[in-house]
Design an enzyme around this catalytic site. Structure first.
Site, PDB file in Angstrom:
ATOM      1  N   HIS A 144       0.954  -1.535  -0.183  1.00  0.00           N
ATOM      2  CA  HIS A 144       0.294  -0.031  -0.009  1.00  0.00           C
ATOM      3  C   HIS A 144       0.658   0.860  -0.044  1.00  0.00           C
ATOM      4  O   HIS A 144       0.699   2.109  -1.097  1.00  0.00           O
ATOM      5  CB  HIS A 144      -0.966  -0.249   1.228  1.00  0.00           C
ATOM      6  CG  HIS A 144      -2.243  -1.347   1.522  1.00  0.00           C
ATOM      7  ND1 HIS A 144      -1.784  -2.571   1.711  1.00  0.00           N
ATOM      8  CD2 HIS A 144      -3.073  -0.932   1.138  1.00  0.00           C
ATOM      9  CE1 HIS A 144      -2.663  -2.810   1.331  1.00  0.00           C
ATOM     10  NE2 HIS A 144      -3.721  -2.134   1.876  1.00  0.00           N
ATOM     11  N   HIS A 193      -0.812  -3.792   9.293  1.00  0.00           N
ATOM     12  CA  HIS A 193       0.894  -4.230   8.968  1.00  0.00           C
ATOM     13  C   HIS A 193       1.336  -3.580  10.256  1.00  0.00           C
ATOM     14  O   HIS A 193       0.946  -2.713  11.620  1.00  0.00           O
ATOM     15  CB  HIS A 193       0.928  -2.775   8.275  1.00  0.00           C
ATOM     16  CG  HIS A 193       0.615  -3.185   6.544  1.00  0.00           C
ATOM     17  ND1 HIS A 193       1.954  -4.752   6.490  1.00  0.00           N
ATOM     18  CD2 HIS A 193       0.111  -3.379   5.166  1.00  0.00           C
ATOM     19  CE1 HIS A 193       1.766  -4.881   4.663  1.00  0.00           C
ATOM     20  NE2 HIS A 193       0.981  -3.919   4.894  1.00  0.00           N
ATOM     21  N   ASP A 219       6.908  -2.832   8.723  1.00  0.00           N
ATOM     22  CA  ASP A 219       6.290  -2.762   7.157  1.00  0.00           C
ATOM     23  C   ASP A 219       6.092  -1.097   7.014  1.00  0.00           C
ATOM     24  O   ASP A 219       6.682  -1.004   5.150  1.00  0.00           O
ATOM     25  CB  ASP A 219       5.227  -3.540   7.844  1.00  0.00           C
ATOM     26  CG  ASP A 219       5.312  -5.063   8.001  1.00  0.00           C
ATOM     27  OD1 ASP A 219       6.856  -5.516   7.893  1.00  0.00           O
ATOM     28  OD2 ASP A 219       3.898  -5.380   9.036  1.00  0.00           O
TER      29      ASP A 219
END
Length: 287
Positions: free
Chosen positions: A206, A246, A250
């Site tokens: 993302h 996450h 991350d």
């Protein structure tokens, strides 16, 4: 040689012996160039200019020539590396004194601590969690649309190549070390990947995808659109921490991955252009 021609040469030689060159650079204070730092001047005087040690082992080591002026110059003009040096010393102390997390305990994540209240709100309001998950999926589609648009419509493949590099690397790393989902993970059927299926935690695609799109926008001077993407990326990161989708690492690596693979895609394009310059048939515009 005529007398008129010899006179300027003699004049230049006299000025050189007096310590002044024709370019106005004084020898006495060892100013080699207008932009040279004191340490760079020392390196050139010791014969280490351009990475070549002119004097070999006989040359004086660089640190032996450092002066107070050098230290002050570095502190004033290179304060960012100085801050990182201080950070190195600090975290060396932390690393040798920090108690490790027991094997059967949940991983410690500072982002989870900071978003603890958000996690409680989303856990008590599934509808709000679903709405935010849907908005996050829309943002992912916006990233994807822009990245593919730059290639198919605008004929610029760099962002698309960067995304391909990034997601392939993410798949390899994510499969190599499979991190456990946090116990208080809040999933949603409309979140990306849609269907609440399994996904790789490390690193955040993302965030990396949004960075790739934002960097391309800035490169094309679409600064307002890039700012919108950056703000949405921050909000997306907060939501991912709040839902425990996450870990903080991350997200941090996702930012670095977006920058890294955008740079690698640029280098790939440059190498591709150099390769095609040697061919008789010109390449297509899309690469």
């Amino acid at each position: 040689m005529s007398a008129s021609a010899a006179e300027p040469v003699d004049s230049l030689r006299r000025r050189s012996r007096n310590g002044n060159h024709t370019n106005g650079v004084a020898v006495e204070d060892h100013r080699v160039g207008d932009t040279d730092t004191p340490m760079e001047i020392t390196a050139k005087n010791n014969g280490y200019a351009n990475g070549v040690g002119g004097g070999g082992w006989r040359s004086k080591a660089s640190f032996m020539t450092w002066t107070t002026r050098d230290v002050v110059y570095v502190a004033r003009h290179h304060w960012i590396p100085c801050m990182f040096a201080a950070g190195l010393l600090f975290f060396m102390g932390v690393e040798y004194t920090l108690q490790m997390i027991p094997a059967r305990s949940e991983p410690f994540d500072l982002g989870f601590v900071a978003t603890r209240s958000l996690n409680r709100v989303l856990a008590s309001s599934p509808d709000l969690n679903t709405v935010l998950a849907a908005l996050n999926t829309v943002f992912v589609l916006m990233q994807t649309t822009y990245i593919v648009w730059t290639w198919l419509v605008e004929g610029r493949a760099r962002a698309t190549i960067a995304a391909l590099f990034m997601f392939t690397c993410r798949g390899i790393l994510g499969y190599s070390t499979q991190l456990p989902l946090p116990q208080d993970f809040l999933g949603s059927g409309v979140d990306f990947p849609v269907g609440n299926v399994s996904f790789f935690l490390f690193f955040s695609g993302h965030v990396a995808g949004s960075m790739i799109a934002s960097l391309d926008m800035k490169r094309m001077q679409r600064f307002k659109l890039a700012m919108v993407f950056d703000i949405l990326n921050v909000l997306q990161s907060i939501r991912l921490l709040g839902t425990r989708g996450h870990y903080t690492i991350d997200l941090a690596v996702g930012v670095g991955a977006g920058i890294l693979f955008d740079s690698l895609a640029g280098k790939y394009e440059e190498l591709s252009r150099r390769h095609h310059l040697g061919e008789k048939t010109p390449p297509r515009n899309w690469l």
